[in-house]
Write a protein that holds these residues in place. Structure first.
Motif, PDB file in Angstrom:
ATOM      1  N   THR A 161      54.993  12.936 -30.119  1.00 58.55           N
ATOM      2  CA  THR A 161      55.282  14.367 -30.234  1.00 58.55           C
ATOM      3  C   THR A 161      55.588  14.985 -28.878  1.00 58.55           C
ATOM      4  N   GLY A 162      54.976  14.441 -27.819  1.00 60.00           N
ATOM      5  CA  GLY A 162      55.136  15.026 -26.485  1.00 60.00           C
ATOM      6  C   GLY A 162      56.558  15.000 -25.964  1.00 60.00           C
ATOM      7  N   GLY A 163      57.319  13.963 -26.305  1.00 64.90           N
ATOM      8  CA  GLY A 163      58.691  13.882 -25.812  1.00 64.90           C
ATOM      9  C   GLY A 163      58.747  13.837 -24.292  1.00 64.90           C
ATOM     10  N   PRO A 164      59.849  14.265 -23.701  1.00 65.21           N
ATOM     11  CA  PRO A 164      60.000  14.193 -22.240  1.00 65.21           C
ATOM     12  C   PRO A 164      59.065  15.144 -21.484  1.00 65.21           C
ATOM     13  N   PHE A 165      58.904  16.376 -21.972  1.00 64.47           N
ATOM     14  CA  PHE A 165      58.190  17.396 -21.200  1.00 64.47           C
ATOM     15  C   PHE A 165      56.940  17.949 -21.880  1.00 64.47           C
ATOM     16  N   GLY A 166      56.634  17.498 -23.076  1.00 68.86           N
ATOM     17  CA  GLY A 166      55.409  17.901 -23.737  1.00 68.86           C
ATOM     18  C   GLY A 166      55.515  19.214 -24.486  1.00 68.86           C
ATOM     19  N   THR A 167      54.484  19.494 -25.251  1.00 70.71           N
ATOM     20  CA  THR A 167      54.428  20.742 -26.026  1.00 70.71           C
ATOM     21  C   THR A 167      53.868  21.899 -25.218  1.00 70.71           C
ATOM     22  N   GLY A 168      53.319  21.613 -24.029  1.00 66.32           N
ATOM     23  CA  GLY A 168      52.701  22.642 -23.198  1.00 66.32           C
ATOM     24  C   GLY A 168      51.192  22.523 -23.208  1.00 66.32           C
ATOM     25  N   ILE A 169      50.555  22.849 -22.083  1.00 63.68           N
ATOM     26  CA  ILE A 169      49.102  22.759 -21.966  1.00 63.68           C
ATOM     27  C   ILE A 169      48.449  23.676 -23.005  1.00 63.68           C
ATOM     28  N   GLY A 170      47.559  23.102 -23.793  1.00 61.86           N
ATOM     29  CA  GLY A 170      46.832  23.861 -24.807  1.00 61.86           C
ATOM     30  C   GLY A 170      47.453  23.803 -26.185  1.00 61.86           C
TER      31      GLY A 170
END
Length: 372
Positions: A245-254
């Motif tokens: 799910t995170g992919g290259p840059f992620g879903t964001g902290i939290g």
């Protein structure tokens, strides 16, 4: 300044590249522990900061220990090594006594109360490397003799392995054995002796895994997680979902979804999965790069160390940190069976964080005397 024979060795500045890598990993760990644990903190403890406060407390203790050991020369406590190692073995025995050792998740691994409980097995990682480095540095000419040279150490290592395995904690037992092999190899043991011991260890490891229903199920789940996706394969599958799910840059902290009670223990052994979901491939690559820097600078300090003891000690402690990272990341990515080894400096956990920061302090101290 210390003296080695008649030669004065001046203490330099510590390795700031190594220090930066360790502090960066620790900072990432504190952020990720809070992010990965706040759901459980609210659900079970009524406020979002329970695990964060524990991590900050142990980080403070660990940083204090690291600072002390980085400035307290490792040669000064060599005379206490036997006592320190013996005490760690005694703690491994005490923790197995019913009514004394704390039981959590069917494992008896903790001594103490609440947040101040310690794991003797984590302490044994550090003390075993310290004992081997000191003793093998003194017995240099006998290391090549399998029976008279290495025999006594193999008996002690076997005792440590059995005590840790009895908790049960196979992952830590294997980590101790692996770090010990690195120290013994660096001390000059013959490669075919170590290869022969490795072959002899295979049936022991097979028995340790297959002799326990719990460990056998986890091992088989690693091989075929999709055969039981709602049971033993659940943890691995949910970790892979998080990383994907995170992919290259992620879903964001939290913003992790898997930490909402999909991924078991997301703030401890599987925190790398949450990190991958929230920080993406870039974040996980940064963590891997930082551990590479720890390995590079740690082994660099070992190779440039002023004497045999400090060389073996730096090599053993560096390998201990790096191998734990390799195993943890391998487990989370489905490359290795689940072992229960935390990610150094990042996973939530008091004893592990404390001992890894202590190990970092010793390596930093040795780096101050390295011949650069």
């Amino acid at each position: 300044m210390r003296r080695r024979g008649q030669t004065a060795i001046r203490r330099k500045q510590p390795d700031f590249v190594l220090l930066f890598a360790i502090l960066t990993l620790l900072a990432i760990g504190i952020v990720m522990v809070f992010s990965a644990s706040f759901v459980r903190s609210v659900r079970f403890y009524g406020h979002p900061y329970y695990f964060l406060m524990r991590q900050l407390m142990w980080a403070g203790l660990g940083l204090s220990a690291m600072l002390f050991l980085a400035n307290y020369d490792c040669w000064r406590y060599r005379k206490y090594v036997i006592f320190i190692y013996g005490l760690s073995l005694l703690l491994l025995v005490i923790v197995l006594i019913p009514g004394i050792g704390q039981v959590r998740n069917d494992a008896r691994r903790w001594l103490g109360f609440g947040s101040l409980a310690i794991q003797p097995a984590e302490i044994a990682k550090f003390t075993t490397v310290l004992f081997l480095a000191d003793s093998l540095a003194k017995r240099r000419e006998k290391v090549g003799d399998l029976i008279r040279g290495l025999g006594p150490y193999l008996v002690l290592l076997g005792l440590t392995f059995v005590l840790v395995l009895a908790e049960p904690d196979l992952g830590t037992a294997v980590a101790i054995a692996a770090a010990a092999v690195v120290v013994i190899f660096a001390a000059g043991a013959k490669i075919w002796h170590l290869a022969g011991l490795g072959v002899m260890a295979i049936p022991v490891l097979y028995w340790a895994i297959m002799g326990s229903d719990y460990r056998r199920d986890r091992f088989l789940a690693f091989l075929h997680p999709w055969d039981d996706p709602a049971g033993d394969g659940w943890q691995i599958i949910q970790a892979l979902y998080a990383l994907g799910t995170g992919g290259p840059f992620g879903t964001g902290i939290g913003y992790s979804r898997q930490k909402w009670f999909y991924l078991p223990e997301p703030h401890t052994d599987f925190i790398f999965a949450v990190l991958g979901e929230e920080m993406g491939f870039v974040g996980t690559s940064l963590v891997v790069l930082l551990f590479f820097v720890v390995a590079w600078r740690g082994f660099r300090a070992a190779m440039a160390a002023p004497d045999r003891f400090s060389c073996l000690l730096a090599a053993g402690l560096t390998s201990l940190i790096v191998m734990q990272a390799i195993v943890n990341i391998g487990v989370v990515t489905g490359s290795l069976p689940i072992t229960g080894i935390p990610l150094p400096f990042i996973s939530s956990g008091g004893s592990s964080l404390l001992t890894n920061l202590m190990a970092a302090g010793v390596i930093l101290n040795i780096s101050r005397y390295a011949n650069r």
